[in-house]
Scaffold this active site. Structure first.
Site, short mmCIF file in Angstrom:
data_model
loop_
_atom_site.label_atom_id
_atom_site.label_comp_id
_atom_site.label_asym_id
_atom_site.label_seq_id
_atom_site.Cartn_x
_atom_site.Cartn_y
_atom_site.Cartn_z
N THR A 190 0.82 -1.21 0.00
CA THR A 190 0.00 0.00 0.00
C THR A 190 0.86 1.26 0.00
O THR A 190 1.96 1.26 0.58
CB THR A 190 -0.91 0.01 1.24
OG1 THR A 190 -1.49 1.31 1.39
CG2 THR A 190 -0.16 -0.31 2.52
N ASP A 191 0.32 2.31 -0.59
CA ASP A 191 1.02 3.61 -0.54
C ASP A 191 1.09 4.14 0.89
O ASP A 191 1.91 5.01 1.19
CB ASP A 191 0.37 4.63 -1.48
CG ASP A 191 -1.08 4.96 -1.14
OD1 ASP A 191 -1.66 4.32 -0.25
OD2 ASP A 191 -1.64 5.87 -1.80
N GLU A 192 0.24 3.60 1.78
CA GLU A 192 0.26 4.08 3.17
C GLU A 192 1.59 3.76 3.85
O GLU A 192 1.94 4.37 4.86
CB GLU A 192 -0.91 3.48 3.96
CG GLU A 192 -2.24 3.91 3.38
CD GLU A 192 -3.44 3.47 4.20
OE1 GLU A 192 -3.35 3.45 5.43
OE2 GLU A 192 -4.47 3.15 3.58
N TYR B 18 -1.62 -0.41 10.98
CA TYR B 18 -1.85 -1.11 9.71
C TYR B 18 -0.69 -0.87 8.74
O TYR B 18 -0.06 -1.81 8.25
CB TYR B 18 -3.17 -0.64 9.06
CG TYR B 18 -3.26 -0.97 7.58
CD1 TYR B 18 -3.34 -2.29 7.15
CD2 TYR B 18 -3.24 0.04 6.61
CE1 TYR B 18 -3.40 -2.59 5.78
CE2 TYR B 18 -3.31 -0.26 5.26
CZ TYR B 18 -3.38 -1.57 4.85
OH TYR B 18 -3.43 -1.88 3.51
N LYS C 169 2.23 -3.40 7.15
CA LYS C 169 2.45 -3.63 5.72
C LYS C 169 3.90 -3.27 5.34
O LYS C 169 4.55 -4.00 4.59
CB LYS C 169 1.48 -2.79 4.88
CG LYS C 169 0.02 -3.18 4.98
CD LYS C 169 -0.29 -4.57 4.45
CE LYS C 169 -0.20 -4.66 2.94
NZ LYS C 169 -0.65 -5.99 2.45
N1 LIG Z 1 -8.45 -1.81 -0.41
C1 LIG Z 1 -7.53 -0.89 -0.65
O1 LIG Z 1 -7.86 0.25 -0.97
C2 LIG Z 1 -6.07 -1.24 -0.57
C3 LIG Z 1 -5.14 -0.24 -0.87
C4 LIG Z 1 -3.79 -0.55 -0.82
C5 LIG Z 1 -3.38 -1.84 -0.52
N2 LIG Z 1 -4.31 -2.80 -0.22
C6 LIG Z 1 -3.83 -4.15 0.11
O2 LIG Z 1 -4.45 -5.06 -0.78
C7 LIG Z 1 -4.69 -6.30 -0.13
C8 LIG Z 1 -6.16 -6.68 -0.28
O3 LIG Z 1 -6.95 -5.64 0.27
P1 LIG Z 1 -8.54 -5.77 0.31
O4 LIG Z 1 -9.08 -4.40 0.40
O5 LIG Z 1 -9.00 -6.69 -0.74
O6 LIG Z 1 -8.71 -6.47 1.74
P2 LIG Z 1 -9.97 -7.20 2.35
O7 LIG Z 1 -9.95 -6.86 3.80
O8 LIG Z 1 -11.19 -6.95 1.55
O9 LIG Z 1 -9.62 -8.76 2.16
C9 LIG Z 1 -8.64 -9.40 2.89
C10 LIG Z 1 -8.85 -10.90 2.71
O10 LIG Z 1 -7.80 -11.58 3.43
C11 LIG Z 1 -8.37 -12.67 4.13
N3 LIG Z 1 -7.52 -12.97 5.27
C12 LIG Z 1 -7.31 -12.20 6.38
N4 LIG Z 1 -6.47 -12.84 7.22
C13 LIG Z 1 -6.11 -13.99 6.62
C14 LIG Z 1 -5.27 -15.08 7.00
N5 LIG Z 1 -4.61 -15.08 8.17
N6 LIG Z 1 -5.13 -16.11 6.14
C15 LIG Z 1 -5.81 -16.14 4.96
N7 LIG Z 1 -6.64 -15.16 4.57
C16 LIG Z 1 -6.79 -14.10 5.39
C17 LIG Z 1 -9.76 -12.19 4.53
O11 LIG Z 1 -10.63 -13.26 4.83
C18 LIG Z 1 -10.17 -11.40 3.29
O12 LIG Z 1 -10.82 -12.25 2.35
C19 LIG Z 1 -4.26 -6.12 1.31
O13 LIG Z 1 -2.98 -6.69 1.47
C20 LIG Z 1 -4.21 -4.62 1.51
O14 LIG Z 1 -3.23 -4.26 2.45
C21 LIG Z 1 -5.65 -2.53 -0.23
#
Ligand SMILES: NC(=O)c1ccc[n+]([C@@H]2O[C@H](COP(=O)([O-])OP(=O)(O)OC[C@H]3O[C@@H](n4cnc5c(N)ncnc54)[C@H](O)[C@@H]3O)[C@@H](O)[C@H]2O)c1
Length: 327
Positions: free
Chosen positions: A138-140, A163, A167
Site C-alpha cells: 500500500t502507498d500508506e 496497519y 504492511k
Molecule cells: N483496499 C484498498 O484500498 C487497498 C489499498 C492498498 C493496498 N491494499 C492491500 O491489498 C490487499 C487486499 O486488500 P482488500 O481491500 O482486498 O482487503 P480485504 O480486507 O477486503 O480482504 C482481505 C482478505 O484476506 C483474508 N484474510 C485475512 N487474514 C487472513 C489469513 N490469516 N489467512 C488467509 N486469509 C486471510 C480475509 O478473509 C479477506 O478475504 C491487502 O494486502 C491490503 O493491504 C488494499
C-alpha cells in the site's frame, strides 16, 4: 501457470481472481481464512470453474502452505491476504502483526522451500523464469504527503498507523528474502481502491450503503484528507502486468490519478443518489490520520506500459449502481 492467490475472498483478491480466470487458462488456488472481510459470495459466478480451487485456511499455517505448494505445483503467488482496516489496527495492532507480518513471512518461506531457492547463484535453477511472488502492498507504507508532491518508489517508508507499519514491515521482509535468498519477488504499492465487492467499512462503500438507507454519514475531522482513487479493475490489470513483466526485486507504485478530498467524494455520491448533504456528520478525527496520499505512476507506465483507464466519474457511477443492485 498455477497461481496461489491469498485473500482471494476479499475485495481486491476476488476481483483479481475473476479477471485472471476470464483472461487466461491458468489454475488459481484461493487460500482465504474467511475473516469478517472475506466472503465467498464475491466469487459466486466463477466458483464452479474447473480451473479454480478454494481452500479455507490461514496464511500463518506453515504445514498447510507446504502442502498447497506441493499439491498444486504453485509457480506464482499473488499475496493479498491481510488485515486491511486502519481503524481496526488502532484497536488491535497485534492481529495486524500476526497476519500481515508473520503470515507474509510464512508464505515467503513456503515459496523459498518449494522453489528450491538458496543463497547461491543457482537459485531457482529448476524454476527460474517461471516463478514469482507478488507482494500487494500500500502507498500508506510511505506515510503522508503535504499539499505538494507524490510518492515514488524511492520515497522512504514512513508508516503512521499500526496497519501501514505492519504492511511496511512485511515489505521489508519481502525485500530481505530477495536480497538474502534471491526469492523472485516484486512488490506493488497502490493507492485507495474502490469498486464492486468491497466490505462496507471503507469510505466509499460505507457512504453509499448508509446514504441508500438515509443513515447519518460519519466524516472524520474536516473531511479534507486527500485520497488518490484507483478503480479495482485498473488495479487488477496493473497486477496482471507486473505478474507477467515486472522486474524481480523491484517495487511498482500503482495509482489512479484521481485525487479527491474525502468530503468531495462524499458529496459526489450524495449528488448521484439525490440525497441531502444534511446526512453528513463530522466526527472526531481518526488518531494519526494521514492527510494526503498521491501516487506517481511514472515507473509502471514507462517500464511496463500500464496506466489507469477508468475515470473517477465513470468508476464511481458504476460502483454506486453495483451497491444499489447488491444492497
Ligand atoms: N483496499 C484498498 O484500498 C487497498 C489499498 C492498498 C493496498 N491494499 C492491500 O491489498 C490487499 C487486499 O486488500 P482488500 O481491500 O482486498 O482487503 P480485504 O480486507 O477486503 O480482504 C482481505 C482478505 O484476506 C483474508 N484474510 C485475512 N487474514 C487472513 C489469513 N490469516 N489467512 C488467509 N486469509 C486471510 C480475509 O478473509 C479477506 O478475504 C491487502 O494486502 C491490503 O493491504 C488494499
Amino acid at each position: 501457470m498455477n497461481i496461489l492467490v491469498t485473500g482471494g475472498a476479499g475485495f481486491i483478491g476476488s476481483n483479481f481472481i475473476r479477471h485472471m480466470l476470464l483472461k487466461y487458462d491458468y489454475t488459481i488456488v484461493n487460500l482465504d481464512l474467511l475473516t469478517y472481510a472475506g466472503n465467498l459470495r464475491n466469487l459466486k459466478d466463477i466458483e464452479n470453474s474447473e480451473k479454480y480451487h478454494f481452500v479455507k485456511g490461514d496464511i500463518c499455517d506453515r504445514e498447510l502452505l507446504t502442502k498447497l505448494f506441493q499439491q498444486f505445483d504453485i509457480q506464482a503467488v499473488v499475496h493479498f491476504a491481510a488485515e486491511s482496516h486502519v481503524d481496526k489496527s488502532i484497536d488491535d495492532p497485534e492481529l495486524f502483526i500476526r497476519t500481515n507480518v508473520l503470515g507474509t513471512q510464512a508464505l515467503l518461506n513456503a515459496a523459498k522451500q518449494y522453489w528450491k531457492v538458496n543463497q547461491t547463484d543457482k537459485y531457482c535453477n529448476e524454476y527460474k523464469e517461471k516463478t514469482k511472488f507478488i507482494q500487494i502492498s500500500t502507498d500508506e507504507a510511505y506515510g503522508a504527503l503535504g499539499k505538494e508532491g507524490y510518492f515514488t518508489e524511492d520515497t522512504n517508508l514512513s508508516p503512521n498507523s499500526p496497519y501501514s507499519a505492519s504492511k511496511a514491515s512485511a515489505d521489508m521482509m519481502v525485500r530481505a528474502y530477495y536480497e538474502t535468498y534471491k526469492l523472485p519477488v516484486v512488490t506493488t504499492r497502490c493507492s485507495n481502491n474502490y469498486g464492486p465487492f468491497q466490505y462496507p467499512e471503507k469510505l466509499i462503500p460505507l457512504i453509499i450503503s448508509r446514504a441508500l438507507n438515509d443513515l447519518p454519514l460519519p466524516v472524520y475531522g474536516d473531511g479534507k484528507q486527500v485520497r488518490d482513487w484507483l478503480h479495482v479493475e485498473d488495479h487488477c490489470t496493473a497486477i496482471d502486468t507486473v505478474l507477467h513483466n515486472g522486474r524481480l526485486g523491484e517495487v511498482y507504485n500503482i495509482g489512479g490519478n484521481n485525487e479527491k478530498e474525502n468530503i468531495e467524494t462524499i458529496k459526489i455520491i450524495l449528488n448521484y443518489l439525490k440525497k441531502s448533504e444534511d446526512l453528513i456528520q463530522f466526527v472526531a478525527d481518526r488518531l494519526g490520520h494521514d492527510r494526503r496520499y498521491a501516487i506517481d505512476n511514472l515507473k509502471i507506465s514507462k517500464e511496463l506500459g500500464w496506466s489507469p483507464s477508468i475515470s473517477f466519474n465513470e468508476g464511481i457511477e458504476k460502483t454506486i449502481q453495483w451497491y444499489f443492485r447488491n444492497k
